[in-house]
Structure formats: C-alpha cells, structure tokens
Design a protein around this motif. Structure first.
Motif, PDB file in Angstrom:
ATOM      1  N   PRO A 291       0.818  -1.212   0.000  1.00 50.69           N
ATOM      2  CA  PRO A 291       0.000   0.000   0.000  1.00 50.69           C
ATOM      3  C   PRO A 291       0.856   1.269   0.000  1.00 50.69           C
ATOM      4  O   PRO A 291       1.866   1.360   0.697  1.00 50.69           O
ATOM      5  N   LEU A 292       0.459   2.220  -0.808  1.00 55.10           N
ATOM      6  CA  LEU A 292       1.093   3.537  -0.875  1.00 55.10           C
ATOM      7  C   LEU A 292      -0.006   4.564  -0.663  1.00 55.10           C
ATOM      8  O   LEU A 292      -0.824   4.811  -1.544  1.00 55.10           O
ATOM      9  N   LEU A 293      -0.056   5.138   0.534  1.00 57.30           N
ATOM     10  CA  LEU A 293      -1.083   6.112   0.896  1.00 57.30           C
ATOM     11  C   LEU A 293      -0.600   7.498   0.511  1.00 57.30           C
ATOM     12  O   LEU A 293       0.475   7.934   0.936  1.00 57.30           O
TER      13      LEU A 293
ATOM     14  N   ARG B 131      -0.301  -0.696  -4.339  1.00 52.81           N
ATOM     15  CA  ARG B 131      -1.719  -0.462  -4.111  1.00 52.81           C
ATOM     16  C   ARG B 131      -1.842   1.019  -3.757  1.00 52.81           C
ATOM     17  O   ARG B 131      -1.624   1.420  -2.630  1.00 52.81           O
ATOM     18  N   CYS B 132      -2.127   1.837  -4.740  1.00 56.87           N
ATOM     19  CA  CYS B 132      -2.144   3.291  -4.575  1.00 56.87           C
ATOM     20  C   CYS B 132      -3.473   3.738  -3.966  1.00 56.87           C
ATOM     21  O   CYS B 132      -4.538   3.454  -4.519  1.00 56.87           O
ATOM     22  N   ILE B 133      -3.388   4.454  -2.852  1.00 55.24           N
ATOM     23  CA  ILE B 133      -4.578   4.944  -2.152  1.00 55.24           C
ATOM     24  C   ILE B 133      -4.440   6.454  -2.013  1.00 55.24           C
ATOM     25  O   ILE B 133      -3.621   6.949  -1.236  1.00 55.24           O
TER      26      ILE B 133
ATOM     27  N   PHE C  27       2.613   0.189   5.359  1.00 56.04           N
ATOM     28  CA  PHE C  27       2.395   0.961   4.141  1.00 56.04           C
ATOM     29  C   PHE C  27       3.426   2.070   4.014  1.00 56.04           C
ATOM     30  O   PHE C  27       4.051   2.492   4.993  1.00 56.04           O
ATOM     31  N   TYR C  28       3.609   2.513   2.777  1.00 51.36           N
ATOM     32  CA  TYR C  28       4.399   3.707   2.513  1.00 51.36           C
ATOM     33  C   TYR C  28       3.464   4.910   2.558  1.00 51.36           C
ATOM     34  O   TYR C  28       2.312   4.838   2.111  1.00 51.36           O
TER      35      TYR C  28
ATOM     36  N   GLY D   1       7.720   3.349   5.107  1.00 50.90           N
ATOM     37  CA  GLY D   1       8.610   4.291   4.464  1.00 50.90           C
ATOM     38  C   GLY D   1       7.894   5.613   4.262  1.00 50.90           C
ATOM     39  O   GLY D   1       6.664   5.662   4.167  1.00 50.90           O
ATOM     40  N   LEU D   2       8.673   6.688   4.182  1.00 45.91           N
ATOM     41  CA  LEU D   2       8.119   8.035   4.073  1.00 45.91           C
ATOM     42  C   LEU D   2       8.679   8.690   2.816  1.00 45.91           C
ATOM     43  O   LEU D   2       9.895   8.733   2.613  1.00 45.91           O
TER      44      LEU D   2
END
Length: 270
Positions: free
Chosen positions: A29-31, A55-57, A95-96, A118-119
C-alpha cells in the motif's frame, strides 16, 4: 470513482464523518496525501505510473475534496487524527506514506506519532519560514465573508478588460470562490498569516524520525524553497534527497514519470 469511508473523530463536536479516497493497483500500500487546495485526483498521473507496483490509495484530507468539510479551526493535529482513523479503517498495518507539499507536512507529522514502512516527501511544507510572513496578506480581502467583495470584482471587470487585467481579476474571483468552498484551506490561511502562528511546524521534531525517507523536490520550485527539503533530508537519519532538474512545484501532475522512477528505485532498497 472515489470510495467513501465513515470514520470516527472526537474533536470540535465531530463524530462520524466521511473520508473519500481513490484506490488503484496491487502490492504494497502507498497512501498518498495531496497538497494545499488539492484532492486525491491530483495523484492520478502518478497512480497510472505506479499501479503495477503499489496499491495506490489517494486520500482527500479533512476539509478537502469529497471528505468531510466541517466548519472548524483546522490544524495539522486534526489532519493527523483524521488520517489515523482512515489508516485503521483500511487495516493498513504496513504501508508507505507519500505526501506532496501540505500533504508532506501532514505525512511527516503522522510519522512522528505512528509507524510507517517508508516516508516519501515531495516538496514538503511544514518547515517554519518567517520569510513567508506577509506573502499572503493580499489574500485578506479575498477571505472577507461579505458580498461587497463579489460586487466589487464584478464592477471592476470592465476596467480590468480595458487595462488588460481581465485574467488577473478572473483568477482572484476564482480563488475567492475556491477558498469559500474549502474551509480547511481558508482556515489555514486566516490563522497563519503571521510568523508566530506557525506553532505546529515539524522542523524541531523530525530529527526523531528513523523511518526510511525519500525527499524529492523540483529544481525550479518557487512555492517551497529548496532549503525546506534540505532541512528534512539533513534532519532525518539516512534520508535521501533528490532534486529533479527543471521541475517546478507541481510534481504529481506534471512530473509523474520522473517521480515514479525515483519512488520505484528507492522502494527496491527499502
């Protein structure tokens, strides 16, 4: 099409409020948190580049887009509280977190309180800079809640046309309409026009971050000075700074391929 979550908040008399988000792709996931006066759809060019890897959110932050727009005094702590509720509702254990500009500020503040894998900070705001004081003073009349301003803008249109300033007046009128429909943007501007109002910037805390961090900024960014990104990169342990040549502040929209390349390469080692 955006999905809607119902999340719980416990400040300013709020209870259950809607949180709108886009979700595309598969993988880690990439929020994604948009910039000031933006919304999740700002990320669509980048989502198209990353959907095979993540998984782009894309989330509409509190007060923006189709998420709740309560008439409250907004601050970063409230955005972080809203974000935390979304993370829990989506069951995002790992998630990132990617934030652009204002969203970068919220992302850093969130990572100071809660775990992330990760940030990624794209031209992040959130560093106190007293040179900004007075920069937005010209917006004060635009923010006045009176129809007199609207009447005045209509009256000067003929003169503006003769003087070749029709586009400028049109931009001012558009900005006024937008600010009056975005309570979060309006609140942040009204409450932060003086240096002493910058009470929740993060430059004094980010040295505590140990999470893998990528900071990306544009060489031609005239909105967030380069030294703001350098501050993040210097203060966060082992953070990586990337300066994109010829790029301005609109990284997600205009420089999505370059942004995607950096994110993919960095994520392979983190």
């Amino acid at each position: 099409m955006k999905k809607i979550l119902q999340v719980q908040l416990d400040f300013d008399g709020l209870n259950t409020v809607p949180a709108a988000y886009l979700e595309v792709g598969e993988g880690t996931p990439l929020l994604m948190l948009h910039g000031f006066m933006g919304e999740a759809s700002c990320w669509l060019p980048l989502i198209n580049q990353l959907k095979s890897n993540f998984r782009c959110i894309g989330l509409d932050l509190l007060g923006f887009g189709q998420s709740a727009r309560p008439l409250i005094r907004y601050d970063i702590a409230k955005e972080v509280a809203f974000l935390r509720q979304v993370v829990e509702a989506l069951n995002l254990d790992s998630f990132y977190l990617l934030g652009h500009s204002f969203g970068g500020w919220v992302s850093a503040a969130y990572a100071l309180q809660y775990p992330v894998e990760g940030l990624i900070l794209a031209a992040p705001a959130g560093i106190r800079d007293d040179s900004f004081a007075g920069r937005y003073d010209h917006l004060r009349p635009i923010l006045w809640e009176t129809p007199v301003i609207d009447w005045g803008l209509e009256l000067v249109k003929p003169i503006a046309h003769l003087l070749g300033q029709e586009r400028t007046i049109g931009q001012i009128a558009w900005m006024r309409r937008e600010l009056n429909t975005q309570p979060a943007a309006r609140s942040f501007l009204v409450d932060r026009l003086r240096p002493e109002d910058a009470i929740d910037t993060v430059e004094k805390e980010i040295h505590r971050l140990t999470v893998p961090t990528l900071v990306i900024t544009g060489e031609q960014d005239e909105t967030i000075p380069l030294w703001h990104s350098e501050t993040y990169a210097n203060e966060i342990l082992n953070a990586k700074l990337v300066v994109l040549p010829n790029a301005d502040h609109s990284l997600p929209q205009k420089f999505a391929p370059e942004l995607a390349t950096q994110i993919k390469q960095w994520s392979l080692t983190h």
